[in-house]
Design a protein around this motif. Sequence first.
Motif, PDB file in Angstrom:
ATOM      1  N   VAL A  91       4.094 -18.587   0.692  1.00 14.81           N
ATOM      2  CA  VAL A  91       3.851 -18.778  -0.741  1.00 14.81           C
ATOM      3  C   VAL A  91       5.191 -18.936  -1.443  1.00 14.81           C
ATOM      4  CG1 VAL A  91       2.971 -17.715  -2.864  1.00 14.81           C
ATOM      5  CG2 VAL A  91       1.702 -17.439  -0.728  1.00 14.81           C
ATOM      6  N   LEU A  92       5.306 -19.984  -2.243  1.00 13.26           N
ATOM      7  CA  LEU A  92       6.457 -20.134  -3.122  1.00 13.26           C
ATOM      8  C   LEU A  92       6.059 -19.610  -4.493  1.00 13.26           C
ATOM      9  CD1 LEU A  92       7.808 -23.740  -2.323  1.00 13.26           C
ATOM     10  CD2 LEU A  92       8.489 -21.549  -1.310  1.00 13.26           C
ATOM     11  N   PHE A  93       6.691 -18.528  -4.917  1.00 18.92           N
ATOM     12  CA  PHE A  93       6.443 -17.970  -6.252  1.00 18.92           C
ATOM     13  C   PHE A  93       7.515 -18.519  -7.184  1.00 18.92           C
ATOM     14  CE2 PHE A  93       6.988 -13.999  -9.045  1.00 18.92           C
ATOM     15  CZ  PHE A  93       6.169 -14.533 -10.036  1.00 18.92           C
ATOM     16  N   LEU A  94       7.129 -19.482  -8.001  1.00 14.26           N
ATOM     17  CA  LEU A  94       8.071 -20.189  -8.861  1.00 14.26           C
ATOM     18  C   LEU A  94       8.145 -19.504 -10.223  1.00 14.26           C
ATOM     19  CD1 LEU A  94       9.643 -22.794  -8.140  1.00 14.26           C
ATOM     20  CD2 LEU A  94       8.083 -24.045  -9.613  1.00 14.26           C
ATOM     21  N   VAL A  95       9.361 -19.227 -10.674  1.00 15.13           N
ATOM     22  CA  VAL A  95       9.559 -18.615 -11.985  1.00 15.13           C
ATOM     23  C   VAL A  95      10.579 -19.423 -12.769  1.00 15.13           C
ATOM     24  CG1 VAL A  95       9.026 -16.318 -11.067  1.00 15.13           C
ATOM     25  CG2 VAL A  95      11.418 -17.053 -11.228  1.00 15.13           C
ATOM     26  N   ASP A  96      10.532 -19.268 -14.078  1.00 11.73           N
ATOM     27  CA  ASP A  96      11.449 -19.968 -14.974  1.00 11.73           C
ATOM     28  C   ASP A  96      12.658 -19.077 -15.216  1.00 11.73           C
ATOM     29  OD1 ASP A  96      12.792 -21.133 -17.120  1.00 11.73           O
ATOM     30  OD2 ASP A  96      10.963 -21.837 -18.090  1.00 11.73           O
ATOM     31  N   ALA A  97      13.772 -19.426 -14.583  1.00  6.39           N
ATOM     32  CA  ALA A  97      14.976 -18.607 -14.714  1.00  6.39           C
ATOM     33  C   ALA A  97      15.486 -18.573 -16.148  1.00  6.39           C
ATOM     34  CB  ALA A  97      16.066 -19.138 -13.782  1.00  6.39           C
ATOM     35  N   ALA A  98      15.232 -19.628 -16.899  1.00  6.73           N
ATOM     36  CA  ALA A  98      15.704 -19.681 -18.288  1.00  6.73           C
ATOM     37  C   ALA A  98      14.931 -18.730 -19.189  1.00  6.73           C
ATOM     38  CB  ALA A  98      15.596 -21.113 -18.813  1.00  6.73           C
ATOM     39  N   GLU A  99      13.659 -18.484 -18.869  1.00  7.61           N
ATOM     40  CA  GLU A  99      12.844 -17.582 -19.679  1.00  7.61           C
ATOM     41  C   GLU A  99      12.954 -16.135 -19.228  1.00  7.61           C
ATOM     42  OE1 GLU A  99       8.794 -18.645 -20.163  1.00  7.61           O
ATOM     43  OE2 GLU A  99       9.230 -20.526 -21.197  1.00  7.61           O
ATOM     44  N   GLY A 100      13.223 -15.917 -17.949  1.00  4.78           N
ATOM     45  CA  GLY A 100      13.334 -14.560 -17.440  1.00  4.78           C
ATOM     46  C   GLY A 100      11.982 -13.952 -17.100  1.00  4.78           C
ATOM     47  N   LEU A 101      12.028 -12.706 -16.654  1.00  6.52           N
ATOM     48  CA  LEU A 101      10.834 -11.986 -16.217  1.00  6.52           C
ATOM     49  C   LEU A 101       9.928 -11.675 -17.396  1.00  6.52           C
ATOM     50  CD1 LEU A 101       9.300 -10.450 -13.961  1.00  6.52           C
ATOM     51  CD2 LEU A 101      10.756  -8.471 -14.469  1.00  6.52           C
ATOM     52  N   GLY A 102       8.654 -12.039 -17.254  1.00  3.52           N
ATOM     53  CA  GLY A 102       7.685 -11.795 -18.324  1.00  3.52           C
ATOM     54  C   GLY A 102       6.420 -11.167 -17.788  1.00  3.52           C
ATOM     55  N   GLY A 103       5.496 -10.880 -18.689  1.00  3.46           N
ATOM     56  CA  GLY A 103       4.236 -10.251 -18.320  1.00  3.46           C
ATOM     57  C   GLY A 103       3.427 -11.087 -17.353  1.00  3.46           C
ATOM     58  N   GLY A 104       3.456 -12.412 -17.518  1.00  2.00           N
ATOM     59  CA  GLY A 104       2.728 -13.294 -16.616  1.00  2.00           C
ATOM     60  C   GLY A 104       3.253 -13.203 -15.193  1.00  2.00           C
ATOM     61  N   ASP A 105       4.583 -13.101 -15.042  1.00  4.36           N
ATOM     62  CA  ASP A 105       5.179 -12.940 -13.713  1.00  4.36           C
ATOM     63  C   ASP A 105       4.752 -11.623 -13.080  1.00  4.36           C
ATOM     64  OD1 ASP A 105       6.565 -15.353 -13.828  1.00  4.36           O
ATOM     65  OD2 ASP A 105       8.310 -14.443 -14.782  1.00  4.36           O
ATOM     66  N   ARG A 106       4.744 -10.560 -13.873  1.00  2.59           N
ATOM     67  CA  ARG A 106       4.342  -9.245 -13.354  1.00  2.59           C
ATOM     68  C   ARG A 106       2.894  -9.273 -12.877  1.00  2.59           C
ATOM     69  NH1 ARG A 106       8.025  -5.220 -14.834  1.00  2.59           N
ATOM     70  NH2 ARG A 106       9.564  -5.906 -16.403  1.00  2.59           N
ATOM     71  N   PHE A 107       2.033  -9.974 -13.614  1.00  3.05           N
ATOM     72  CA  PHE A 107       0.624 -10.089 -13.235  1.00  3.05           C
ATOM     73  C   PHE A 107       0.481 -10.776 -11.882  1.00  3.05           C
ATOM     74  CE2 PHE A 107      -3.185 -12.833 -13.189  1.00  3.05           C
ATOM     75  CZ  PHE A 107      -4.185 -11.869 -13.272  1.00  3.05           C
ATOM     76  N   ILE A 108       1.224 -11.864 -11.695  1.00  2.00           N
ATOM     77  CA  ILE A 108       1.145 -12.608 -10.434  1.00  2.00           C
ATOM     78  C   ILE A 108       1.712 -11.783  -9.282  1.00  2.00           C
ATOM     79  CG2 ILE A 108       1.906 -14.674  -9.203  1.00  2.00           C
ATOM     80  CD1 ILE A 108       1.945 -16.090 -11.962  1.00  2.00           C
ATOM     81  N   ILE A 109       2.807 -11.073  -9.525  1.00  2.00           N
ATOM     82  CA  ILE A 109       3.410 -10.244  -8.473  1.00  2.00           C
ATOM     83  C   ILE A 109       2.420  -9.197  -7.976  1.00  2.00           C
ATOM     84  CG2 ILE A 109       5.172  -8.480  -8.047  1.00  2.00           C
ATOM     85  CD1 ILE A 109       7.077 -10.169  -9.787  1.00  2.00           C
ATOM     86  N   GLU A 110       1.639  -8.639  -8.887  1.00  2.00           N
ATOM     87  CA  GLU A 110       0.620  -7.666  -8.474  1.00  2.00           C
ATOM     88  C   GLU A 110      -0.395  -8.308  -7.522  1.00  2.00           C
ATOM     89  OE1 GLU A 110       0.396  -4.324  -8.970  1.00  2.00           O
ATOM     90  OE2 GLU A 110       2.444  -4.648  -9.701  1.00  2.00           O
ATOM     91  N   LYS A 111      -0.723  -9.569  -7.764  1.00  2.00           N
ATOM     92  CA  LYS A 111      -1.654 -10.289  -6.892  1.00  2.00           C
ATOM     93  C   LYS A 111      -1.023 -10.595  -5.532  1.00  2.00           C
ATOM     94  CE  LYS A 111      -4.873 -10.617 -10.046  1.00  2.00           C
ATOM     95  NZ  LYS A 111      -6.164  -9.890  -9.910  1.00  2.00           N
ATOM     96  N   LEU A 112       0.306 -10.724  -5.520  1.00  2.00           N
ATOM     97  CA  LEU A 112       1.002 -11.072  -4.280  1.00  2.00           C
ATOM     98  C   LEU A 112       1.234  -9.866  -3.370  1.00  2.00           C
ATOM     99  CD1 LEU A 112       3.751 -13.465  -5.748  1.00  2.00           C
ATOM    100  CD2 LEU A 112       1.643 -14.126  -4.589  1.00  2.00           C
ATOM    101  N   LYS A 113       1.189  -8.676  -3.937  1.00  2.00           N
ATOM    102  CA  LYS A 113       1.569  -7.477  -3.184  1.00  2.00           C
ATOM    103  C   LYS A 113       0.659  -7.198  -1.999  1.00  2.00           C
ATOM    104  CE  LYS A 113       4.186  -4.938  -6.663  1.00  2.00           C
ATOM    105  NZ  LYS A 113       4.249  -3.745  -7.544  1.00  2.00           N
ATOM    106  N   GLY A 114      -0.603  -7.607  -2.068  1.00  2.00           N
ATOM    107  CA  GLY A 114      -1.523  -7.336  -0.972  1.00  2.00           C
ATOM    108  C   GLY A 114      -1.478  -8.362   0.138  1.00  2.00           C
ATOM    109  N   LEU A 115      -0.610  -9.351   0.017  1.00  2.00           N
ATOM    110  CA  LEU A 115      -0.556 -10.427   1.001  1.00  2.00           C
ATOM    111  C   LEU A 115       0.287 -10.048   2.213  1.00  2.00           C
ATOM    112  CD1 LEU A 115       0.064 -13.598  -1.201  1.00  2.00           C
ATOM    113  CD2 LEU A 115      -2.105 -12.848  -0.221  1.00  2.00           C
TER     114      LEU A 115
END
Length: 300
Positions: A91-115
């Motif tokens: 899985v490539l988890f793509l994030v916007d480096a210019a915007e930084g870490l946000g709530g949407g990223d945290r939500f997706i990371i939670e979904k990725l943790k069980g993989l």
Amino acid sequence: MTKSKFKSGFVAIVGRPNVGKSTLMNQVIGQKIAIMSDKPQTTRNKIHGVYTTNEMQIVFLDTPGIHKRQSKLGDFMNTTALNTLGEVEAVLFLVDAAEGLGGGDRFIIEKLKGLSTPVILVLNKIDRVEPEALLPLIEEYSKLHDFAEIVPISAMLGNNVNTLLEQLGKYLPEGPQYYPEDQITDHPEQFVCAELIREKILHMTREEVPHSIAVTIEDMRVQDNGVVYVGAVIFVERDSQKGIIIGKQGAMLKEVGKRARMDIERLLGSKIFLELWVKVKKDWRNQERILKDLGFHKDA
């Protein structure tokens, strides 16, 4: 010296809307097969792009951006993106480096943790970030998940994309070449043509209109003179939106057709005659039967 075995596999690209997933896949493939727009939620279906070298073949799945759903279409898009995660080698988890870490990223990371699937963090848009800001950002993401790799890139400029592909190769198993080396997508030409038309509308309209449109190809055939005829229907939800798409004396629709025709001719390698109609399907994004008719299947 023994020749290395051929590797192949499927890789999902996930992330919040508008982080550059389609841009990355188009950059890798070397041709536009996924539409790009500065408006979020541009991608609605899984778009399969095929990257082939002498050593490996990667089938990329560009998924819809995972977001807070506001309609049945939004629910379909989220389900499509999340279901993809169990089908792939990486899985490539793509994030916007210019915007930084946000709530949407945290939500997706939670979904990725069980993989059990390896997850590669891809920091996109580094061309918009000062180099000294990257390391703190990487550390911030690393605290939330144990990523298999972390690769900063600029999908738009192509910076470091080859490095990303090399890293991906480490996670592919030995396997067959699923598609011919000159095939870049498994979607039919009609699907890509419809998406290219929708892209032009996204570029030329504002506010609520972009998310209210769908495009289907009703007819596509080679005419006796060798020109490919393409007949497409643009669906909107309200009469007022139909007026916007058509424009004064048909000017907007004519310009959409002109721009789309250029991209479709490049795709097909042939002259085309493009005919467009605009029809109203009221509140189609929340009507399951209409969504199914337009190709938005949950198992698609």
